[in-house]
Design a protein around this motif. Structure first.
Motif, PDB file in Angstrom:
ATOM      1  N   PHE A  36       0.873  -1.160   0.000  1.00 29.88           N
ATOM      2  CA  PHE A  36       0.000   0.000   0.000  1.00 29.88           C
ATOM      3  C   PHE A  36       0.914   1.214   0.000  1.00 29.88           C
ATOM      4  O   PHE A  36       1.791   1.347   0.847  1.00 29.88           O
ATOM      5  CB  PHE A  36      -0.901   0.026   1.240  1.00 29.88           C
ATOM      6  CG  PHE A  36      -1.982  -1.019   1.224  1.00 29.88           C
ATOM      7  CD1 PHE A  36      -2.895  -1.083   0.180  1.00 29.88           C
ATOM      8  CD2 PHE A  36      -2.089  -1.927   2.253  1.00 29.88           C
ATOM      9  CE1 PHE A  36      -3.887  -2.037   0.170  1.00 29.88           C
ATOM     10  CE2 PHE A  36      -3.086  -2.885   2.245  1.00 29.88           C
ATOM     11  CZ  PHE A  36      -3.995  -2.942   1.207  1.00 29.88           C
ATOM     12  N   LEU A  37       0.719   2.068  -0.959  1.00 28.98           N
ATOM     13  CA  LEU A  37       1.536   3.264  -1.131  1.00 28.98           C
ATOM     14  C   LEU A  37       0.591   4.461  -1.115  1.00 28.98           C
ATOM     15  O   LEU A  37       0.030   4.832  -2.139  1.00 28.98           O
ATOM     16  CB  LEU A  37       2.299   3.175  -2.458  1.00 28.98           C
ATOM     17  CG  LEU A  37       3.326   4.237  -2.748  1.00 28.98           C
ATOM     18  CD1 LEU A  37       4.478   4.174  -1.763  1.00 28.98           C
ATOM     19  CD2 LEU A  37       3.865   4.038  -4.157  1.00 28.98           C
ATOM     20  N   PRO A  38       0.375   5.057   0.060  1.00 32.17           N
ATOM     21  CA  PRO A  38      -0.567   6.174   0.135  1.00 32.17           C
ATOM     22  C   PRO A  38      -0.081   7.387  -0.660  1.00 32.17           C
ATOM     23  O   PRO A  38       1.102   7.681  -0.698  1.00 32.17           O
ATOM     24  CB  PRO A  38      -0.646   6.499   1.628  1.00 32.17           C
ATOM     25  CG  PRO A  38       0.526   5.849   2.245  1.00 32.17           C
ATOM     26  CD  PRO A  38       0.990   4.757   1.343  1.00 32.17           C
ATOM     27  N   ILE A  39      -1.011   8.044  -1.300  1.00 25.93           N
ATOM     28  CA  ILE A  39      -0.696   9.234  -2.076  1.00 25.93           C
ATOM     29  C   ILE A  39      -0.499  10.394  -1.100  1.00 25.93           C
ATOM     30  O   ILE A  39      -1.397  10.721  -0.320  1.00 25.93           O
ATOM     31  CB  ILE A  39      -1.839   9.572  -3.064  1.00 25.93           C
ATOM     32  CG1 ILE A  39      -2.158   8.378  -3.962  1.00 25.93           C
ATOM     33  CG2 ILE A  39      -1.506  10.817  -3.874  1.00 25.93           C
ATOM     34  CD1 ILE A  39      -1.013   7.888  -4.806  1.00 25.93           C
ATOM     35  N   PRO A  40       0.682  11.016  -1.130  1.00 30.05           N
ATOM     36  CA  PRO A  40       0.939  12.094  -0.174  1.00 30.05           C
ATOM     37  C   PRO A  40       0.246  13.398  -0.573  1.00 30.05           C
ATOM     38  O   PRO A  40      -0.033  13.640  -1.743  1.00 30.05           O
ATOM     39  CB  PRO A  40       2.460  12.258  -0.230  1.00 30.05           C
ATOM     40  CG  PRO A  40       2.835  11.797  -1.599  1.00 30.05           C
ATOM     41  CD  PRO A  40       1.849  10.727  -1.963  1.00 30.05           C
ATOM     42  N   LEU A  41      -0.005  14.204   0.431  1.00 27.45           N
ATOM     43  CA  LEU A  41      -0.539  15.549   0.220  1.00 27.45           C
ATOM     44  C   LEU A  41       0.609  16.545   0.296  1.00 27.45           C
ATOM     45  O   LEU A  41       1.632  16.266   0.908  1.00 27.45           O
ATOM     46  CB  LEU A  41      -1.556  15.908   1.312  1.00 27.45           C
ATOM     47  CG  LEU A  41      -2.804  15.044   1.427  1.00 27.45           C
ATOM     48  CD1 LEU A  41      -3.623  15.494   2.625  1.00 27.45           C
ATOM     49  CD2 LEU A  41      -3.620  15.108   0.162  1.00 27.45           C
ATOM     50  N   SER A  42       0.398  17.703  -0.282  1.00 29.97           N
ATOM     51  CA  SER A  42       1.372  18.777  -0.072  1.00 29.97           C
ATOM     52  C   SER A  42       1.247  19.228   1.381  1.00 29.97           C
ATOM     53  O   SER A  42       0.232  18.979   2.045  1.00 29.97           O
ATOM     54  CB  SER A  42       1.090  19.947  -1.013  1.00 29.97           C
ATOM     55  OG  SER A  42      -0.124  20.577  -0.672  1.00 29.97           O
ATOM     56  N   ARG A  43       2.267  19.885   1.882  1.00 33.20           N
ATOM     57  CA  ARG A  43       2.209  20.382   3.272  1.00 33.20           C
ATOM     58  C   ARG A  43       1.025  21.311   3.468  1.00 33.20           C
ATOM     59  O   ARG A  43       0.336  21.268   4.481  1.00 33.20           O
ATOM     60  CB  ARG A  43       3.511  21.098   3.623  1.00 33.20           C
ATOM     61  CG  ARG A  43       4.655  20.159   3.821  1.00 33.20           C
ATOM     62  CD  ARG A  43       5.896  20.914   4.263  1.00 33.20           C
ATOM     63  NE  ARG A  43       7.013  19.996   4.337  1.00 33.20           N
ATOM     64  CZ  ARG A  43       8.216  20.268   3.917  1.00 33.20           C
ATOM     65  NH1 ARG A  43       8.498  21.443   3.413  1.00 33.20           N
ATOM     66  NH2 ARG A  43       9.172  19.369   4.018  1.00 33.20           N
ATOM     67  N   LYS A  44       0.793  22.157   2.472  1.00 31.18           N
ATOM     68  CA  LYS A  44      -0.321  23.109   2.546  1.00 31.18           C
ATOM     69  C   LYS A  44      -1.658  22.373   2.651  1.00 31.18           C
ATOM     70  O   LYS A  44      -2.492  22.690   3.496  1.00 31.18           O
ATOM     71  CB  LYS A  44      -0.306  24.019   1.316  1.00 31.18           C
ATOM     72  CG  LYS A  44      -1.440  25.002   1.278  1.00 31.18           C
ATOM     73  CD  LYS A  44      -1.420  25.818  -0.004  1.00 31.18           C
ATOM     74  CE  LYS A  44      -2.649  26.719  -0.060  1.00 31.18           C
ATOM     75  NZ  LYS A  44      -2.876  27.254  -1.380  1.00 31.18           N
ATOM     76  N   ARG A  45      -1.863  21.383   1.796  1.00 28.24           N
ATOM     77  CA  ARG A  45      -3.127  20.644   1.795  1.00 28.24           C
ATOM     78  C   ARG A  45      -3.300  19.858   3.090  1.00 28.24           C
ATOM     79  O   ARG A  45      -4.394  19.771   3.634  1.00 28.24           O
ATOM     80  CB  ARG A  45      -3.148  19.710   0.584  1.00 28.24           C
ATOM     81  CG  ARG A  45      -4.454  19.090   0.238  1.00 28.24           C
ATOM     82  CD  ARG A  45      -5.469  19.970  -0.475  1.00 28.24           C
ATOM     83  NE  ARG A  45      -4.957  20.987  -1.341  1.00 28.24           N
ATOM     84  CZ  ARG A  45      -4.630  20.859  -2.615  1.00 28.24           C
ATOM     85  NH1 ARG A  45      -4.718  19.702  -3.210  1.00 28.24           N
ATOM     86  NH2 ARG A  45      -4.197  21.877  -3.319  1.00 28.24           N
ATOM     87  N   LEU A  46      -2.205  19.303   3.606  1.00 23.45           N
ATOM     88  CA  LEU A  46      -2.270  18.570   4.867  1.00 23.45           C
ATOM     89  C   LEU A  46      -2.674  19.504   6.009  1.00 23.45           C
ATOM     90  O   LEU A  46      -3.488  19.146   6.853  1.00 23.45           O
ATOM     91  CB  LEU A  46      -0.929  17.890   5.162  1.00 23.45           C
ATOM     92  CG  LEU A  46      -0.867  16.982   6.377  1.00 23.45           C
ATOM     93  CD1 LEU A  46      -1.913  15.882   6.316  1.00 23.45           C
ATOM     94  CD2 LEU A  46       0.518  16.374   6.501  1.00 23.45           C
ATOM     95  N   ARG A  47      -2.116  20.710   6.017  1.00 19.69           N
ATOM     96  CA  ARG A  47      -2.512  21.694   7.043  1.00 19.69           C
ATOM     97  C   ARG A  47      -3.988  22.066   6.911  1.00 19.69           C
ATOM     98  O   ARG A  47      -4.704  22.164   7.905  1.00 19.69           O
ATOM     99  CB  ARG A  47      -1.662  22.958   6.933  1.00 19.69           C
ATOM    100  CG  ARG A  47      -0.329  22.887   7.625  1.00 19.69           C
ATOM    101  CD  ARG A  47       0.358  24.248   7.752  1.00 19.69           C
ATOM    102  NE  ARG A  47       0.436  24.995   6.515  1.00 19.69           N
ATOM    103  CZ  ARG A  47       1.403  24.889   5.603  1.00 19.69           C
ATOM    104  NH1 ARG A  47       2.392  24.041   5.800  1.00 19.69           N
ATOM    105  NH2 ARG A  47       1.383  25.610   4.505  1.00 19.69           N
ATOM    106  N   GLU A  48      -4.446  22.260   5.688  1.00 21.72           N
ATOM    107  CA  GLU A  48      -5.848  22.625   5.455  1.00 21.72           C
ATOM    108  C   GLU A  48      -6.800  21.529   5.928  1.00 21.72           C
ATOM    109  O   GLU A  48      -7.774  21.800   6.613  1.00 21.72           O
ATOM    110  CB  GLU A  48      -6.095  22.859   3.955  1.00 21.72           C
ATOM    111  CG  GLU A  48      -5.487  24.106   3.397  1.00 21.72           C
ATOM    112  CD  GLU A  48      -5.594  24.165   1.871  1.00 21.72           C
ATOM    113  OE1 GLU A  48      -6.134  23.218   1.241  1.00 21.72           O
ATOM    114  OE2 GLU A  48      -5.112  25.165   1.294  1.00 21.72           O
ATOM    115  N   ARG A  49      -6.519  20.293   5.526  1.00 18.02           N
ATOM    116  CA  ARG A  49      -7.424  19.190   5.811  1.00 18.02           C
ATOM    117  C   ARG A  49      -7.211  18.621   7.206  1.00 18.02           C
ATOM    118  O   ARG A  49      -8.150  18.144   7.850  1.00 18.02           O
ATOM    119  CB  ARG A  49      -7.256  18.093   4.758  1.00 18.02           C
ATOM    120  CG  ARG A  49      -8.307  17.030   4.862  1.00 18.02           C
ATOM    121  CD  ARG A  49      -8.290  16.055   3.719  1.00 18.02           C
ATOM    122  NE  ARG A  49      -8.530  16.759   2.468  1.00 18.02           N
ATOM    123  CZ  ARG A  49      -7.954  16.452   1.319  1.00 18.02           C
ATOM    124  NH1 ARG A  49      -7.119  15.456   1.260  1.00 18.02           N
ATOM    125  NH2 ARG A  49      -8.214  17.129   0.232  1.00 18.02           N
TER     126      ARG A  49
END
Length: 107
Positions: A36-49
């Motif tokens: 399983f290789l999770p698709i990473p988020l950008s730092r900005k998107r991770l902070r938002e979500r």
């Protein structure tokens, strides 16, 4: 699942997906160790979500994997380019172009 606190749905989706994934893999020939290789988020998107839904789903799937058939590799794929939200892109071809060259493999 990604919006409005939908994290509560992740274990439910994992329970639905797990047997489907096992069935699809059993239909493949010469298939060794699935990951399983999770698709990473950008730092900005991770902070938002506040969370990465792909990572949480993979972690739930791993919990269901009592025989340790799957491997979780959560640091091998990196988001290197900020993209606009895929939900705001009108068709499949434009979505593919939107994410083109936005990921990198660490190892």
């Amino acid at each position: 699942m990604k919006y409005k606190g939908g994290k509560i749905l992740i274990p439910i989706f994992a329970k639905i997906l797990y047997p489907i994934i096992l069935k699809k893999i059993s239909e493949l020939k010469d298939f060794n160790k699935p990951i399983f290789l999770p698709i990473p988020l950008s730092r900005k998107r991770l902070r938002e979500r506040g969370f990465n839904q792909s990572l949480l789903l993979c972690q739930e799937l791993i919990k269901l994997d009592k025989k340790k058939f799957f491997e979780l590799q959560k640091k091998n794929l990196v988001k290197i380019k900020e993209t606009i939200h895929q939900v705001n892109v009108e068709n499949r071809n434009k979505r593919l172009k939107n994410i083109l060259d936005s990921f990198s493999i660490k190892r």
